[in-house]
Design a protein around this motif. Structure first.
Motif, PDB file in Angstrom:
ATOM      1  N   PRO A   1      38.400  49.867  33.694  1.00 25.57           N
ATOM      2  CA  PRO A   1      39.565  48.997  33.869  1.00 25.57           C
ATOM      3  C   PRO A   1      40.764  49.448  33.057  1.00 25.57           C
ATOM      4  O   PRO A   1      40.674  50.345  32.207  1.00 25.57           O
ATOM      5  CB  PRO A   1      39.041  47.656  33.337  1.00 25.57           C
ATOM      6  N   ASP A   2      41.903  48.807  33.320  1.00 25.59           N
ATOM      7  CA  ASP A   2      43.041  48.932  32.413  1.00 25.59           C
ATOM      8  C   ASP A   2      42.677  48.243  31.105  1.00 25.59           C
ATOM      9  O   ASP A   2      42.044  47.179  31.097  1.00 25.59           O
ATOM     10  CB  ASP A   2      44.282  48.233  32.986  1.00 25.59           C
ATOM     11  N   ARG A   3      43.097  48.825  29.980  1.00 22.95           N
ATOM     12  CA  ARG A   3      42.880  48.219  28.670  1.00 22.95           C
ATOM     13  C   ARG A   3      44.240  47.969  28.027  1.00 22.95           C
ATOM     14  O   ARG A   3      45.042  48.888  27.882  1.00 22.95           O
ATOM     15  CB  ARG A   3      42.013  49.115  27.790  1.00 22.95           C
TER      16      ARG A   3
ATOM     17  N   CYS B   1      49.337  49.686  27.152  1.00 21.96           N
ATOM     18  CA  CYS B   1      48.446  49.629  28.313  1.00 21.96           C
ATOM     19  C   CYS B   1      47.891  51.015  28.589  1.00 21.96           C
ATOM     20  O   CYS B   1      48.651  51.952  28.881  1.00 21.96           O
ATOM     21  CB  CYS B   1      49.195  49.112  29.541  1.00 21.96           C
TER      22      CYS B   1
ATOM     23  N   LYS C   1      40.692  53.100  38.227  1.00 22.28           N
ATOM     24  CA  LYS C   1      40.033  51.946  38.860  1.00 22.28           C
ATOM     25  C   LYS C   1      39.641  52.301  40.293  1.00 22.28           C
ATOM     26  O   LYS C   1      40.382  52.046  41.238  1.00 22.28           O
ATOM     27  CB  LYS C   1      40.987  50.749  38.815  1.00 22.28           C
TER      28      LYS C   1
ATOM     29  N   ASN D   1      40.861  44.636  36.140  1.00 21.95           N
ATOM     30  CA  ASN D   1      40.718  45.508  37.307  1.00 21.95           C
ATOM     31  C   ASN D   1      41.224  44.779  38.537  1.00 21.95           C
ATOM     32  O   ASN D   1      41.358  43.548  38.548  1.00 21.95           O
ATOM     33  CB  ASN D   1      39.247  45.898  37.497  1.00 21.95           C
TER      34      ASN D   1
ATOM     35  N   GLY E   1      40.007  39.754  34.862  1.00 21.81           N
ATOM     36  CA  GLY E   1      39.392  40.441  33.740  1.00 21.81           C
ATOM     37  C   GLY E   1      39.051  39.525  32.595  1.00 21.81           C
ATOM     38  O   GLY E   1      38.880  38.317  32.768  1.00 21.81           O
TER      39      GLY E   1
ATOM     40  N   VAL F   1      34.587  44.218  35.949  1.00 27.53           N
ATOM     41  CA  VAL F   1      34.917  44.374  34.535  1.00 27.53           C
ATOM     42  C   VAL F   1      33.740  43.918  33.682  1.00 27.53           C
ATOM     43  O   VAL F   1      33.309  44.611  32.754  1.00 27.53           O
ATOM     44  CB  VAL F   1      36.187  43.579  34.174  1.00 27.53           C
TER      45      VAL F   1
ATOM     46  N   GLU G   1      40.948  43.524  29.260  1.00 27.26           N
ATOM     47  CA  GLU G   1      40.526  44.515  30.240  1.00 27.26           C
ATOM     48  C   GLU G   1      40.653  43.884  31.615  1.00 27.26           C
ATOM     49  O   GLU G   1      40.245  42.731  31.809  1.00 27.26           O
ATOM     50  CB  GLU G   1      39.086  44.966  29.992  1.00 27.26           C
TER      51      GLU G   1
ATOM     52  N   ARG H   1      46.582  45.991  24.872  1.00 24.87           N
ATOM     53  CA  ARG H   1      46.667  45.373  23.551  1.00 24.87           C
ATOM     54  C   ARG H   1      48.106  44.940  23.330  1.00 24.87           C
ATOM     55  O   ARG H   1      49.037  45.644  23.725  1.00 24.87           O
ATOM     56  CB  ARG H   1      46.255  46.355  22.443  1.00 24.87           C
TER      57      ARG H   1
ATOM     58  N   GLY I   1      43.311  52.524  33.508  1.00 24.63           N
ATOM     59  CA  GLY I   1      42.019  53.097  33.852  1.00 24.63           C
ATOM     60  C   GLY I   1      42.000  53.663  35.264  1.00 24.63           C
ATOM     61  O   GLY I   1      42.845  53.328  36.107  1.00 24.63           O
TER      62      GLY I   1
END
Length: 265
Positions: free
Chosen positions: A177-179, A191, A196, A163, A144, A170, A161, A181, A194
């Motif tokens: 995708p997973d996002r 987390c 996917k 996948n 990603g 991505v 982000e 921070r 997403g």
């Protein structure tokens, strides 16, 4: 005139922004997959059928002996502080022969036309010169993008982000995708997983897209150890190059740096 190892491709005017950025990363000891760079002059000579160009590509042939490669754009002026051509030029994945490399280089070279409107808006003059990077293709479990600082809010936090499979889904926006921070040091991780449903993989016939197995669609791609490894990578890149936009791949628990460029708008 010859294809050179990435660590020697630090001259932007000859090898383009992506190659020069990767050369700096290799020099800093960062985990960059093995690769070579073709200057824009070599690219044009090869595409024009110049006999001397064929003898300059021994390093590409050697790379192919170890498996499939990625053929990537490295335009002169690409990924600098003034402008970024992210997503506008072609990348060809899963290339397995010199004939296929030649076709991929032609595809990448032709894609320079896709950034003409962008160059006009940024008042960038002259014809775009396209160099090329050829790298070992990482058979990524997941991949990603990672910003060392939030590009939207400018908050001092990492934003990623990711996948399953290669990062192509991505970058293209094909997958949800997973996002993630987190704060510096890997703290306060959030987390948002997403849905996917598709991933990009490379098989005997090249790049393909396949349906993600149901048990993986709602499962997070990255564990805590992998997030910590990416945090270390982000911290190192930012300390060396300032706020950075990274592309990464995770293979058998090892994080690879595929690209590092300044955060631009």
């Amino acid at each position: 005139m010859r294809a050179v190892p990435l660590h020697q491709a630090d001259e932007v005017a000859r090898y383009g922004g992506k190659a020069a950025g990767l050369a700096r990363c290799v020099a800093a000891g960062l985990p960059v997959p093995e690769g070579v760079a073709l200057s824009w002059r070599l690219v044009e000579a090869w595409l024009e059928g110049a006999p001397e160009a064929l003898h300059a590509l021994a390093a590409v042939e050697e790379l192919l002996r170890h498996g499939p490669v990625a053929v990537r754009s490295s335009a002169v002026g690409e990924d600098g502080e003034r402008a970024s051509y992210a997503g506008q030029h072609a990348t060809v994945l899963g290339v397995r022969s010199m004939e296929a490399v030649h076709a991929a280089v032609r595809t990448v070279h032709l894609s320079r036309r896709s950034s003409e409107a962008y160059r006009a808006r940024r008042e960038l003059d002259g014809e775009l010169r396209m160099a090329v990077v050829v790298q070992r293709l990482v058979p990524a479990r997941c991949a990603g993008v990672l910003f060392t600082r939030c590009p939207v809010s400018k908050r001092d936090e990492r934003v990623a982000e990711v996948n399953w499979g290669l990062g192509e889904t991505v970058v293209s926006g094909e997958a949800l995708p997973d996002r993630l921070r987190w704060h510096r040091g890997g703290h306060n991780l959030r987390c948002d997983v997403g849905d996917k449903d598709v991933r990009a993989v490379v098989g005997p016939e090249g790049l393909t897209h396949e349906t993600v197995p149901p048990e993986l669609r709602a499962a997070p791609c990255l564990g805590l150890r992998e997030v910590q490894a990416l945090e270390q990578l982000a911290a190192t890149c930012e300390s060396l190059f300032g706020p950075s936009d990274l592309e990464f791949a995770v293979e058998a628990g090892h994080s690879w740096l595929l690209q590092c460029r300044p955060v631009t708008t």
